[in-house]
Design an enzyme around this catalytic site. Structure first.
Site, PDB file in Angstrom:
ATOM      1  N   HIS A  22      73.846  67.982 -25.119  1.00  0.00           N
ATOM      2  CA  HIS A  22      72.886  67.253 -25.968  1.00  0.00           C
ATOM      3  C   HIS A  22      72.129  66.215 -25.129  1.00  0.00           C
ATOM      4  CE1 HIS A  22      75.852  68.111 -29.441  1.00  0.00           C
ATOM      5  NE2 HIS A  22      74.778  68.832 -29.683  1.00  0.00           N
ATOM      6  N   LYS A  48      82.071  72.140 -41.372  1.00  0.00           N
ATOM      7  CA  LYS A  48      83.086  71.878 -40.354  1.00  0.00           C
ATOM      8  C   LYS A  48      83.787  70.547 -40.593  1.00  0.00           C
ATOM      9  CE  LYS A  48      79.235  70.847 -37.323  1.00  0.00           C
ATOM     10  NZ  LYS A  48      78.400  71.364 -36.279  1.00  0.00           N
ATOM     11  N   ARG A  97      71.025  77.489 -26.287  1.00  0.00           N
ATOM     12  CA  ARG A  97      71.934  77.723 -25.152  1.00  0.00           C
ATOM     13  C   ARG A  97      71.989  79.178 -24.750  1.00  0.00           C
ATOM     14  NH1 ARG A  97      76.646  74.984 -28.427  1.00  0.00           N
ATOM     15  NH2 ARG A  97      75.533  76.318 -29.885  1.00  0.00           N
ATOM     16  N   SER A 135      79.825  71.065 -29.573  1.00  0.00           N
ATOM     17  CA  SER A 135      80.648  69.988 -30.127  1.00  0.00           C
ATOM     18  C   SER A 135      81.919  70.569 -30.753  1.00  0.00           C
ATOM     19  CB  SER A 135      79.881  69.235 -31.212  1.00  0.00           C
ATOM     20  OG  SER A 135      78.753  68.627 -30.666  1.00  0.00           O
TER      21      SER A 135
HETATM   22  O1  PNS Z   1      73.971  70.192 -34.771  1.00  0.00           O
HETATM   23  P1  PNS Z   1      73.778  71.097 -35.940  1.00  0.00           P
HETATM   24  O2  PNS Z   1      74.925  70.984 -36.910  1.00  0.00           O
HETATM   25  O3  PNS Z   1      73.482  72.508 -35.554  1.00  0.00           O
HETATM   26  O4  PNS Z   1      72.462  70.545 -36.712  1.00  0.00           O
HETATM   27  C1  PNS Z   1      72.008  71.151 -37.883  1.00  0.00           C
HETATM   28  C2  PNS Z   1      70.944  70.262 -38.547  1.00  0.00           C
HETATM   29  C3  PNS Z   1      71.503  68.907 -38.830  1.00  0.00           C
HETATM   30  C4  PNS Z   1      69.740  70.145 -37.639  1.00  0.00           C
HETATM   31  C5  PNS Z   1      70.529  70.968 -39.882  1.00  0.00           C
HETATM   32  O5  PNS Z   1      71.661  71.217 -40.639  1.00  0.00           O
HETATM   33  C6  PNS Z   1      69.549  70.132 -40.689  1.00  0.00           C
HETATM   34  O6  PNS Z   1      68.385  70.081 -40.374  1.00  0.00           O
HETATM   35  N1  PNS Z   1      70.047  69.467 -41.739  1.00  0.00           N
HETATM   36  C7  PNS Z   1      69.240  68.619 -42.594  1.00  0.00           C
HETATM   37  C8  PNS Z   1      69.038  69.250 -43.983  1.00  0.00           C
HETATM   38  C9  PNS Z   1      67.927  70.260 -43.941  1.00  0.00           C
HETATM   39  O7  PNS Z   1      66.766  69.960 -43.730  1.00  0.00           O
HETATM   40  N2  PNS Z   1      68.316  71.538 -44.147  1.00  0.00           N
HETATM   41  C10 PNS Z   1      67.419  72.658 -44.080  1.00  0.00           C
HETATM   42  C11 PNS Z   1      67.329  73.137 -42.641  1.00  0.00           C
HETATM   43  S1  PNS Z   1      66.448  74.617 -42.552  1.00  0.00           S
END
Ligand code: PNS
Length: 164
Positions: A22, A48, A97, A135
């Protein structure tokens, strides 16, 4: 919001915990944009077990980038596209990645575009040495007593050992 003139970018994620991968994406983003909003999601779409609360995750990243004025760490709940609007920053950056990341990332990018047409997602490849790093794996290895010092910064390592 205008993607062509955006000088800032949003780097969203769960960051539980933030890994060297990150950090590498944030550093690369700083080469491309004047300002990086690291947006720590209170709830992730991944189901998770969390190690740190969103407040703790936000604080850790703030401490890591203390003195780096071009990095602003915020926590958010609700939709990412709403945050993009609020911050007047229509560009989202995500690390890619490996091919295995592609499906989930592509789905999210397309959904975000459906929700807010001006929002553009760009993908950055982190250094190859971080291509296996997540993570989730860091949490699992650390929880089972493994050494994760190569994968997270010393501050994160310290916070993790206090927690575990
Ligand atoms: O590190 P991660 O868990 O892969 O991140 C995922 C994240 C936080 C970027 C995604 O879950 C997100 O954008 N959440 C906010 C809610 C939202 O907008 N959901 C629709 C995404 S298409």
């Amino acid at each position: 919001m205008n993607t062509t003139t955006s000088k800032s970018v949003i780097y969203p994620g769960s960051f539980d915990p933030i890994t060297n991968g990150h950090e590498n994406v944030i550093e690369r983003s700083l080469d491309l944009f004047e300002k990086v909003f690291v947006a720590v999601a209170k709830i992730s779409s991944h189901d998770k077990q969390s190690l740190f609360s969103s407040e703790e995750r936000t604080e850790i990243i703030r401490e890591l980038f203390l003195g780096q004025e071009r990095v602003q760490v915020i926590s958010f709940d609700g939709l990412l596209v709403d945050l993009a609007k609020e911050l007047q920053t229509p560009v989202i950056i995500r690390g890619l990645r490996a091919v295995s990341d592609f499906e989930y990332e592509f789905q999210m990018a397309q959904m975000n575009r459906q929700l807010q047409n001006e929002v553009e997602t760009i993908f950055l490849a982190p250094d190859q040495q971080y291509s296996f790093l997540s993570s989730t794996l860091v949490r699992e290895v650390a929880t089972l007593g493994g050494d994760v010092s190569d994968f997270v910064s010393p501050l994160v390592l310290k916070k993790m050992s206090e927690r575990l």
